[in-house]
Design a protein around this motif. Sequence first.
Motif, PDB file in Angstrom:
ATOM      1  N   TRP A 160       8.331   1.128  -4.604  1.00 42.20           N
ATOM      2  CA  TRP A 160       7.509   0.320  -5.501  1.00 42.20           C
ATOM      3  C   TRP A 160       6.007   0.493  -5.239  1.00 42.20           C
ATOM      4  O   TRP A 160       5.185   0.194  -6.091  1.00 42.20           O
ATOM      5  CB  TRP A 160       7.882  -1.150  -5.373  1.00 42.20           C
ATOM      6  N   THR A 161       5.673   1.012  -4.062  1.00 45.00           N
ATOM      7  CA  THR A 161       4.253   1.165  -3.733  1.00 45.00           C
ATOM      8  C   THR A 161       3.569   2.219  -4.604  1.00 45.00           C
ATOM      9  O   THR A 161       2.332   2.249  -4.658  1.00 45.00           O
ATOM     10  CB  THR A 161       4.069   1.534  -2.248  1.00 45.00           C
ATOM     11  N   LEU A 162       4.343   3.076  -5.277  1.00 45.42           N
ATOM     12  CA  LEU A 162       3.745   4.013  -6.227  1.00 45.42           C
ATOM     13  C   LEU A 162       2.997   3.269  -7.333  1.00 45.42           C
ATOM     14  O   LEU A 162       2.011   3.781  -7.881  1.00 45.42           O
ATOM     15  CB  LEU A 162       4.823   4.908  -6.847  1.00 45.42           C
ATOM     16  N   VAL A 163       3.466   2.067  -7.656  1.00 46.53           N
ATOM     17  CA  VAL A 163       2.802   1.251  -8.679  1.00 46.53           C
ATOM     18  C   VAL A 163       1.919   0.185  -8.046  1.00 46.53           C
ATOM     19  O   VAL A 163       0.771  -0.016  -8.454  1.00 46.53           O
ATOM     20  CB  VAL A 163       3.839   0.588  -9.606  1.00 46.53           C
ATOM     21  N   PRO A 192      -0.247  13.285   3.185  1.00 50.84           N
ATOM     22  CA  PRO A 192       0.945  12.444   3.402  1.00 50.84           C
ATOM     23  C   PRO A 192       0.816  11.459   4.549  1.00 50.84           C
ATOM     24  O   PRO A 192       1.570  10.485   4.611  1.00 50.84           O
ATOM     25  CB  PRO A 192       2.046  13.473   3.691  1.00 50.84           C
ATOM     26  N   ASP A 193      -0.124  11.669   5.450  1.00 49.23           N
ATOM     27  CA  ASP A 193      -0.233  10.797   6.610  1.00 49.23           C
ATOM     28  C   ASP A 193      -1.245   9.667   6.431  1.00 49.23           C
ATOM     29  O   ASP A 193      -1.418   8.844   7.335  1.00 49.23           O
ATOM     30  CB  ASP A 193      -0.625  11.620   7.844  1.00 49.23           C
ATOM     31  N   SER A 194      -1.913   9.619   5.288  1.00 46.49           N
ATOM     32  CA  SER A 194      -2.897   8.563   5.078  1.00 46.49           C
ATOM     33  C   SER A 194      -2.487   7.677   3.907  1.00 46.49           C
ATOM     34  O   SER A 194      -1.841   8.127   2.968  1.00 46.49           O
ATOM     35  CB  SER A 194      -4.285   9.161   4.815  1.00 46.49           C
ATOM     36  N   VAL A 244       0.841  -1.192   0.000  1.00 53.31           N
ATOM     37  CA  VAL A 244       0.000   0.000   0.000  1.00 53.31           C
ATOM     38  C   VAL A 244       0.878   1.246   0.000  1.00 53.31           C
ATOM     39  O   VAL A 244       2.030   1.220   0.462  1.00 53.31           O
ATOM     40  CB  VAL A 244      -0.940  -0.012   1.231  1.00 53.31           C
ATOM     41  N   LEU A 245       0.367   2.342  -0.527  1.00 50.00           N
ATOM     42  CA  LEU A 245       1.138   3.578  -0.638  1.00 50.00           C
ATOM     43  C   LEU A 245       0.753   4.570   0.448  1.00 50.00           C
ATOM     44  O   LEU A 245      -0.425   4.819   0.694  1.00 50.00           O
ATOM     45  CB  LEU A 245       0.883   4.219  -2.005  1.00 50.00           C
ATOM     46  N   SER A 246       1.758   5.150   1.088  1.00 51.51           N
ATOM     47  CA  SER A 246       1.544   6.280   1.995  1.00 51.51           C
ATOM     48  C   SER A 246       2.806   7.122   2.016  1.00 51.51           C
ATOM     49  O   SER A 246       3.893   6.638   1.698  1.00 51.51           O
ATOM     50  CB  SER A 246       1.189   5.798   3.408  1.00 51.51           C
ATOM     51  N   GLY A 247       2.651   8.382   2.376  1.00 54.03           N
ATOM     52  CA  GLY A 247       3.804   9.277   2.411  1.00 54.03           C
ATOM     53  C   GLY A 247       4.862   8.824   3.385  1.00 54.03           C
ATOM     54  O   GLY A 247       6.061   9.038   3.162  1.00 54.03           O
ATOM     55  N   SER A 248       4.459   8.155   4.461  1.00 52.03           N
ATOM     56  CA  SER A 248       5.415   7.753   5.490  1.00 52.03           C
ATOM     57  C   SER A 248       6.304   6.599   5.048  1.00 52.03           C
ATOM     58  O   SER A 248       7.392   6.413   5.592  1.00 52.03           O
ATOM     59  CB  SER A 248       4.657   7.357   6.769  1.00 52.03           C
ATOM     60  N   HIS A 257      -2.174  12.068  -4.114  1.00 50.22           N
ATOM     61  CA  HIS A 257      -2.663  11.782  -2.763  1.00 50.22           C
ATOM     62  C   HIS A 257      -1.570  11.986  -1.722  1.00 50.22           C
ATOM     63  O   HIS A 257      -1.816  12.570  -0.666  1.00 50.22           O
ATOM     64  CB  HIS A 257      -3.180  10.349  -2.693  1.00 50.22           C
ATOM     65  N   VAL A 258      -0.373  11.487  -2.020  1.00 56.74           N
ATOM     66  CA  VAL A 258       0.738  11.617  -1.067  1.00 56.74           C
ATOM     67  C   VAL A 258       1.054  13.084  -0.795  1.00 56.74           C
ATOM     68  O   VAL A 258       1.326  13.477   0.350  1.00 56.74           O
ATOM     69  CB  VAL A 258       1.982  10.878  -1.601  1.00 56.74           C
ATOM     70  N   LEU A 259       1.011  13.911  -1.824  1.00 59.14           N
ATOM     71  CA  LEU A 259       1.341  15.324  -1.663  1.00 59.14           C
ATOM     72  C   LEU A 259       0.294  16.073  -0.842  1.00 59.14           C
ATOM     73  O   LEU A 259       0.618  17.031  -0.137  1.00 59.14           O
ATOM     74  CB  LEU A 259       1.499  15.988  -3.030  1.00 59.14           C
TER      75      LEU A 259
END
Length: 204
Positions: free
Chosen positions: A60-63, A118-120, A49-53, A113-115
């Motif tokens: 690789w979570t970007l994909v 960033p915390d979710s 899963v992708l998150s800013g943290s 979403h990350v930008l």
Amino acid sequence: MRQRSGGEQYYEPFRYYVRNKNYTLYLIGICVIVFFLQTLIHPFTYYFVLSGSNLYARPWTLVTHIFLHGNMGHLFFNMLFLFFFGPVLERRVGSDKFLFIFLFCGLLGGLGHVLTSPDSAVLGASGALYGVLGTLVILEPDMLIFVYFLPMKITHAVVLLAAFDILMSGSGDMIAHTAHLSGLLGGLLIGRYLKQGSVKKRSF
């Protein structure tokens, strides 16, 4: 794609699937397999899963986040969307370009979403699917689609969806509205680029 009176177009997806090899079904298959892995292997979602943290530790979570889904309903409706709209775009631009659009807009949706949050964490193919929709609205603006069983041009549907995501951004409703909008923007830009290239080829 068939032509209706008045210039409106509509699409028969099943005929496409019978006659053509395509990446759309592969993407659907991957998402379904990944969802079952999420269900069977408890830490699977955590690592992909992708998150800013965790972005720097797990780039690789970007994909990979594109192919994860939160529940069966999330998976079903995203794959239903891809089943109907994926072949339209794939036939229009070719399989390789379609796959690029899907992955690029999914990645762009994740970055958006990350930008902004960033915390979710974020997961799902929605950013990629909005990219498909955004590309289609530029290339096939008169295509007729159904939104909650109501027929409307794809252009009007995209305006409504974008307005909803803008209004609901920051509402805390657990939907990644910024990812939707980021993927849609990517699709619109790609669609414009492809359309300009097509116009230039015809002018020679």
